[in-house]
Scaffold this motif. Structure first.
Motif, short mmCIF file in Angstrom:
data_model
loop_
_atom_site.label_atom_id
_atom_site.label_comp_id
_atom_site.label_asym_id
_atom_site.label_seq_id
_atom_site.Cartn_x
_atom_site.Cartn_y
_atom_site.Cartn_z
N PRO A 291 0.96 -1.05 -0.09
CA PRO A 291 0.04 0.16 -0.09
C PRO A 291 0.97 1.11 0.07
N GLY A 292 0.22 2.27 -0.80
CA GLY A 292 1.09 3.45 -0.64
C GLY A 292 0.78 4.19 0.41
N GLU A 293 2.15 4.81 1.14
CA GLU A 293 1.81 5.57 2.53
C GLU A 293 1.10 6.72 2.36
N ASP A 294 1.04 7.56 1.31
CA ASP A 294 0.63 8.78 1.34
C ASP A 294 -0.60 8.77 0.35
N GLY A 295 -1.13 7.74 -0.37
CA GLY A 295 -2.15 7.77 -1.46
C GLY A 295 -3.41 7.47 -0.47
N PRO A 296 -4.53 7.88 -1.20
CA PRO A 296 -5.94 7.80 -0.55
C PRO A 296 -6.19 6.14 -0.55
N HIS A 297 -7.22 5.84 0.43
CA HIS A 297 -7.64 4.50 0.58
C HIS A 297 -8.66 4.43 -0.78
N PRO A 298 -8.58 3.11 -1.40
CA PRO A 298 -9.32 2.85 -2.55
C PRO A 298 -10.89 3.38 -2.48
N TYR A 299 -11.44 2.96 -1.30
CA TYR A 299 -12.77 3.56 -1.17
C TYR A 299 -13.09 4.77 -0.29
N GLU A 300 -11.87 5.58 -0.30
CA GLU A 300 -12.35 6.94 0.17
C GLU A 300 -13.25 7.59 -0.88
N GLY A 301 -14.16 8.38 -0.31
CA GLY A 301 -15.12 9.24 -1.19
C GLY A 301 -16.09 8.60 -1.66
#
Length: 130
Positions: free
Chosen positions: A35-45
């Motif tokens: 998982p990317g440390e600073d990327g958004p969660h896939p289900y965010e939004g």
């Protein structure tokens, strides 16, 4: 592979309108291996986009009792019913009624008594569809 389930919440009334809020439940989700440390969660939004109150994501299996239909399916399969049950205690007790066109309040008269009603209450009128 992840499963999607809907958890309906209690109905909400806003003035004359009503709505059934819901929560999207995602279970059996497998996070990406790196998982990317600073990327958004896939289900965010997602909740805002689909109108859900929330999105709940679980790696393990989550069963929502309201979505479980196995008890219903087992009871239907176990009874051997293939159609309507005409031996039911309520079979034959359904009463068909029709409105009287001559009564001011359009009374609903049992079909079996319509001819008698017309002769007794409206003797001067022809009995339509008796």
């Amino acid at each position: 592979m992840a499963r999607l389930q809907i958890l309906e919440l209690p109905e909400v009334f806003v003035g004359a309108a009503s709505e059934t809020p819901f929560v999207l439940v995602i279970d059996q989700w497998e996070p990406p291996p790196y998982p990317g440390e600073d990327g958004p969660h896939p289900y965010e939004g997602i909740a805002e986009k689909i109108g859900a109150r929330a999105v709940l994501v679980f790696e393990e299996t989550v069963e929502i009792p309201a979505n479980d239909t196995t008890a219903y399916l087992e009871s239907v399969a176990g009874c051997g019913a293939t159609g309507p049950n005409f031996a039911s205690p309520i079979a034959g007790r359904v009463e068909v009624r029709q409105p009287c066109p001559y009564c001011g309040d359009r009374q609903m008269i049992p079909r079996s008594q319509f001819t008698e009603h017309m002769a007794r209450v409206h003797p001067e009128e022809d009995s339509p569809g008796a």
